[in-house]
Design a protein around this motif. Sequence first.
Motif, PDB file in Angstrom:
ATOM      1  N   ASN A   2       0.840  -1.208   0.000  1.00  0.00           N
ATOM      2  CA  ASN A   2       0.000   0.000   0.000  1.00  0.00           C
ATOM      3  C   ASN A   2       0.877   1.262   0.000  1.00  0.00           C
ATOM      4  O   ASN A   2       0.721   2.156   0.846  1.00  0.00           O
ATOM      5  N   LEU A   3       1.781   1.308  -0.954  1.00  0.00           N
ATOM      6  CA  LEU A   3       2.744   2.405  -1.015  1.00  0.00           C
ATOM      7  C   LEU A   3       2.079   3.765  -1.182  1.00  0.00           C
ATOM      8  O   LEU A   3       2.614   4.800  -0.765  1.00  0.00           O
ATOM      9  N   GLY A   4       0.900   3.785  -1.776  1.00  0.00           N
ATOM     10  CA  GLY A   4       0.198   5.058  -2.015  1.00  0.00           C
ATOM     11  C   GLY A   4      -0.127   5.814  -0.735  1.00  0.00           C
ATOM     12  O   GLY A   4      -0.378   7.024  -0.755  1.00  0.00           O
ATOM     13  N   SER A   5      -0.100   5.078   0.389  1.00  0.00           N
ATOM     14  CA  SER A   5      -0.452   5.738   1.650  1.00  0.00           C
ATOM     15  C   SER A   5       0.766   6.363   2.336  1.00  0.00           C
ATOM     16  O   SER A   5       0.631   7.043   3.349  1.00  0.00           O
ATOM     17  N   LEU A   6       1.961   6.127   1.799  1.00  0.00           N
ATOM     18  CA  LEU A   6       3.162   6.691   2.432  1.00  0.00           C
ATOM     19  C   LEU A   6       3.256   8.189   2.180  1.00  0.00           C
ATOM     20  O   LEU A   6       2.771   8.688   1.161  1.00  0.00           O
ATOM     21  N   ALA A   7       3.926   8.861   3.090  1.00  0.00           N
ATOM     22  CA  ALA A   7       4.079  10.312   2.973  1.00  0.00           C
ATOM     23  C   ALA A   7       4.884  10.663   1.730  1.00  0.00           C
ATOM     24  O   ALA A   7       5.890  10.005   1.420  1.00  0.00           O
ATOM     25  N   GLY A   8       4.455  11.682   1.016  1.00  0.00           N
ATOM     26  CA  GLY A   8       5.210  12.183  -0.139  1.00  0.00           C
ATOM     27  C   GLY A   8       4.957  11.422  -1.426  1.00  0.00           C
ATOM     28  O   GLY A   8       5.503  11.764  -2.471  1.00  0.00           O
ATOM     29  N   VAL A   9       4.122  10.391  -1.368  1.00  0.00           N
ATOM     30  CA  VAL A   9       3.832   9.631  -2.593  1.00  0.00           C
ATOM     31  C   VAL A   9       2.638  10.253  -3.301  1.00  0.00           C
ATOM     32  O   VAL A   9       1.575  10.447  -2.712  1.00  0.00           O
ATOM     33  N   LEU A  10       2.846  10.603  -4.575  1.00  0.00           N
ATOM     34  CA  LEU A  10       1.774  11.212  -5.355  1.00  0.00           C
ATOM     35  C   LEU A  10       0.924  10.153  -6.026  1.00  0.00           C
ATOM     36  O   LEU A  10      -0.293  10.247  -6.092  1.00  0.00           O
ATOM     37  N   GLN A  11       1.589   9.140  -6.567  1.00  0.00           N
ATOM     38  CA  GLN A  11       0.868   8.179  -7.401  1.00  0.00           C
ATOM     39  C   GLN A  11       1.653   6.877  -7.492  1.00  0.00           C
ATOM     40  O   GLN A  11       2.886   6.883  -7.517  1.00  0.00           O
ATOM     41  N   VAL A  12       0.941   5.759  -7.532  1.00  0.00           N
ATOM     42  CA  VAL A  12       1.579   4.463  -7.759  1.00  0.00           C
ATOM     43  C   VAL A  12       1.016   3.909  -9.061  1.00  0.00           C
ATOM     44  O   VAL A  12      -0.204   3.764  -9.204  1.00  0.00           O
ATOM     45  N   MET A  13       1.892   3.652 -10.022  1.00  0.00           N
ATOM     46  CA  MET A  13       1.427   3.225 -11.333  1.00  0.00           C
ATOM     47  C   MET A  13       1.872   1.803 -11.640  1.00  0.00           C
ATOM     48  O   MET A  13       3.051   1.474 -11.496  1.00  0.00           O
ATOM     49  N   ARG A  14       0.942   0.976 -12.095  1.00  0.00           N
ATOM     50  CA  ARG A  14       1.345  -0.315 -12.660  1.00  0.00           C
ATOM     51  C   ARG A  14       1.813  -0.028 -14.083  1.00  0.00           C
ATOM     52  O   ARG A  14       1.187   0.746 -14.810  1.00  0.00           O
ATOM     53  N   VAL A  15       2.879  -0.630 -14.466  1.00  0.00           N
ATOM     54  CA  VAL A  15       3.437  -0.364 -15.784  1.00  0.00           C
ATOM     55  C   VAL A  15       2.885  -1.362 -16.788  1.00  0.00           C
ATOM     56  O   VAL A  15       3.126  -2.557 -16.675  1.00  0.00           O
TER      57      VAL A  15
END
Lengths: 349, 349, 349, 349
Positions: free
Chosen positions: C52-65
Amino acid sequence: MVVVMAPEATAENIAAVVDSVHAAGGQAFVSRGVSRTIVGLVGDVGDFEALNLGSLAGVLQVMRVSVPFKLVSRENHPARSVVRVGGVPIGPDTMSMIAGPCAVETPEQTLEAALMAKAAGASLLRGGAFKPRTSPYSYQGLGEAGLRILADVRAETGLPVVTEVIDPGSVEMVASYADMLQVGARNMQNFALLQAVGSAGKPVLLKRGFSATIEEWLSAAEYIAQRGNLDIVLCERGIRTFETATRNTLDISAVPVAQRLSHLPVIVDPSHSGGRRDLVLPLTRAAIAVGADGLIIDVHPQPKVALCDGDQALMDTDLKGIADIVSLLSPLMGRTLTMPIADRAAVAV
Amino acid sequence: MVVVMAPEATAENIAAVVDSVHAAGGQAFVSRGVSRTIVGLVGDVGDFEALNLGSLAGVLQVMRVSVPFKLVSRENHPARSVVRVGGVPIGPDTMSMIAGPCAVETPEQTLEAALMAKAAGASLLRGGAFKPRTSPYSYQGLGEAGLRILADVRAETGLPVVTEVIDPGSVEMVASYADMLQVGARNMQNFALLQAVGSAGKPVLLKRGFSATIEEWLSAAEYIAQRGNLDIVLCERGIRTFETATRNTLDISAVPVAQRLSHLPVIVDPSHSGGRRDLVLPLTRAAIAVGADGLIIDVHPQPKVALCDGDQALMDTDLKGIADIVSLLSPLMGRTLTMPIADRAAVAV
Amino acid sequence: MVVVMAPEATAENIAAVVDSVHAAGGQAFVSRGVSRTIVGLVGDVGDFEALNLGSLAGVLQVMRVSVPFKLVSRENHPARSVVRVGGVPIGPDTMSMIAGPCAVETPEQTLEAALMAKAAGASLLRGGAFKPRTSPYSYQGLGEAGLRILADVRAETGLPVVTEVIDPGSVEMVASYADMLQVGARNMQNFALLQAVGSAGKPVLLKRGFSATIEEWLSAAEYIAQRGNLDIVLCERGIRTFETATRNTLDISAVPVAQRLSHLPVIVDPSHSGGRRDLVLPLTRAAIAVGADGLIIDVHPQPKVALCDGDQALMDTDLKGIADIVSLLSPLMGRTLTMPIADRAAVAV
Amino acid sequence: MVVVMAPEATAENIAAVVDSVHAAGGQAFVSRGVSRTIVGLVGDVGDFEALNLGSLAGVLQVMRVSVPFKLVSRENHPARSVVRVGGVPIGPDTMSMIAGPCAVETPEQTLEAALMAKAAGASLLRGGAFKPRTSPYSYQGLGEAGLRILADVRAETGLPVVTEVIDPGSVEMVASYADMLQVGARNMQNFALLQAVGSAGKPVLLKRGFSATIEEWLSAAEYIAQRGNLDIVLCERGIRTFETATRNTLDISAVPVAQRLSHLPVIVDPSHSGGRRDLVLPLTRAAIAVGADGLIIDVHPQPKVALCDGDQALMDTDLKGIADIVSLLSPLMGRTLTMPIADRAAVAV
């Protein structure tokens, strides 16, 4: 749009479909296949849909065509077809070899090449009277005089004749001599020629263009089929690539790919593919093993003085190897080597 | 420039040649072939000519190199070579099959694939631990952990291991596990890697680059040979063309052409050539018939969940067809199917 | 999988993401671009999603490539990038010319070529010390001695140096001399090399493989970017086709296509594309007009005695035409011709 | 064999040459070029040599043809030719744009496209009435009805008409409407068609086959020239490669290469090359800059409903960019933008 008639459809049923299409300003081409008759429609699809052709007597199905070919596709005709050329079958159960000189030069050279071909197991004679050459300064062939030589050699040897036609205007004349009309690689997308041979009443040998995809090749066959002629044999003869060690690159995979997509027979030309005499035998072995339905091979009594493609023509001494390998491998692939007509008659007696 | 030593040349004779070259500021690479030893020179030709190497004891011939390859050419070594991989021969009299999973994923999957391969007639195991993938987001392989799995499976099945190396820096490590080092198509002109595998003391499987000419392919082999390693097997795996029906176009003619130009064995990869499971069997037949010295085939217990190239991997049910055709066709081509080492041992007893 | 950090993300935020990925058994590569930082993840996507990296501070977006490249794509970075090489910009507003000898041979030849290049408008010096050659018997370059010559000529002329690296093991050494590392066409899919230059801290010139699709070329750039280096310049240098009148076929369309798909600058090599001196000028005109961000051109004081690719190197007399056309066309395309650093300094004074 | 007549040769001199050739069983084709008349001979070279044609009055030179083209070669005709189409010049001093719809669909669509073309700077109108399509189920064109529409639009706009002919049998009919006959890429080696347009008395636009070498393209032009028609314009329109981002790969180098080998004008088709609307403008810039003698561009009032190749047709809003760039770049290349005839008449008054 394609209209598939029911097996029990009558000539009147078919005529009614054609008349409806004509009345709507379209064109209709009737193809009588082995198991059923198909009517190909060219014109405005909207107008055709308004005709409600599916409700006419004898109509089994009306298909909108989304792929570029339909009549030649295996999807609509799962059984692989057999095409007969002067009585000689080309299809899934046989191995039929077409052989002869690239170009007809003299009666003597042609007869000698035909006898060589026959001795090597060929049941059909190839020979070019009209040669499409890259340069206008290369030998262009004997024209109708060459066709007469071919006809004489057929009379003498019993081998049906396969010969190239390069111009819609001469299709009728060439068809009056030939047992099978060849459309060469450079003309694979000469659509006027495809339509003309589609109407000529003779089987057609359609060589793959040297930079045509398999889909384009089958689409070219569809042009012939749409004129009512489903007696088409496809011939893989090498494609153009960056490799310069061979004249072209034999696309051996094209044989099973085309056989999967189409019900038409597929043969291989090991002579033009490689353009080298030393490759004809190994490529012949590969062609039979991959599942080809036949072969077309250049032979010449004196390759060194050949007016066309002498580098790849087999000589007398090479042909024993071809004869041996064809006899050995064909049965392993579930095929009977087609014998020349005359010999079969003799056997029948 | 290449110095060919006489058959009776001593180690001292060879050392004297090497020393002379070094003294002139050049590099010398000694290749010990089956019948003779060759010293390849890199540096200034003028300087080397001034050395008058032909007058040294044990020197048979000094050749200026005009073609891009020499040590691997058949002109200088007419007899076709046999390369032994973990005791398994690859050469003109045998048919050797390498099979296994495209990528090593787990011990179970690798063992299962190896047993499938062996049952189908394979005598060598392939499996990738380092995968060169077009996208950095594709599966890159297990690395050294994968090599340990391969070594374990070799111990269990007796099949020598063929695996890819992608970086000069890891050649030594990979060579410590592998019986044969594979250089992949994308690395065919990675000259630093070629030189590294040339010095690694293990046989090399050199795949043809997908847009390499045959001459470039043999020149790449020459880079390996120049480091003293003539145990090279060439592998045709399809070239890049305009045709999109297949992943690559198997250049079947490349087999006889390369065998004529080089004494090295040439095998075929029917899996990567077509990229389609349904083409593996017909292309295998074509490869054997054209005269290939071996085959390399992808197998996977569950192709649908394969991490790499599942579309082309054969399943258990397909392998019977491969086993049958290899047994049937190989003897016709004058070849003995190579059996796995363990089984041969059993037979020998 | 790619984690895009917010513009305001701190070094601690980034480290936290990296640590999470490591803890899950994956690899994380941090790329600091002009406007934001991106973390590329390699490993098991399922494991990463569980973080759940999207919940970490400073993360704008998590994209599957889903496409094979992401960091270099324009979709994620609409503004076209500027790459600075020794202070010289390559990007959308400038026309930067790299010129010099194909191979460094002697100090004199290299200096003379550099002065010719500078007079013709070049602001960067090219020159090869490590030459990847098809045949091991062709000139392979001077190695580190050549790099020292380049460094000396840089000191004398003020031109930053662009030079090729061919082996991951020598990247660090070459980077200690060069201002920009060139990856040649044959190494475009040498992934170990791409990763090494991605970590070397110098801008990279990535030549297109001569049979690589544009998508594969951008995927190769992604390998570099994933190591944290977004200072990549793409170079179109001709592809391999059937045409033999030119050494390669310049794919001029690749320039606008690559610029639309990627934010990276794209330059053209009119020398290697055609392989003919007489084509360098017309292809240079075409390259500028199509919208290229720069040029790389072979020059040599005496092409007839060049040890590498003399047929395509421009001589002194040809360079006036190049200088004129670059000056004339660049402003029309909205570009300022980049001047050599020394001269700019002079201007600034 | 080619007989070059002296500039002062009379009609009787020429006739005497022709008669001699006929008497020897050969064929003779008279080509009247700008500066001299050439007689091309087809038949037995030995027989021709026995005629001693060099001794006949008015004969300047007798050449054996060793390359596949001669009449179109620049070697024999150093000055670059100008071809006039309905009064509009195409040649070394002008930039002439041909534009219009890929296919003629309705009078309204054709007129609208013609007015768009004219506003963008076109001096010639293109439009297809006979469309050679890969699939027989694609739109095939309006046939003669389409030619009537083109003639009406010419009357209205003053733009001469360029239109494709696909069948030797319809050349005469198409020539009765057209100002220039187009031979499409698929028909580039349809030799019967080439000979027919060579005899039709109208200028010919010869598109390069998508897998034809430059030498084959010029040889195809030679077929036309040999029939006495030297008013041939060559058109580069992209070749087939492995790259799939564009429909074809524009071979921009082919322009200077063909201009060096042949005196015929060479134009570029930026629409079919890329097959993408967004590439038409950059490829137009590249074409002018490389030195093309003209352009042929697809325009359509409503590309989304076009029956043929809508993806590449320019819309009204795109044309301003074309007009601007053609006006800007042409003078820099030493060329005057050819204006439409009607406007030139106005200017002349």
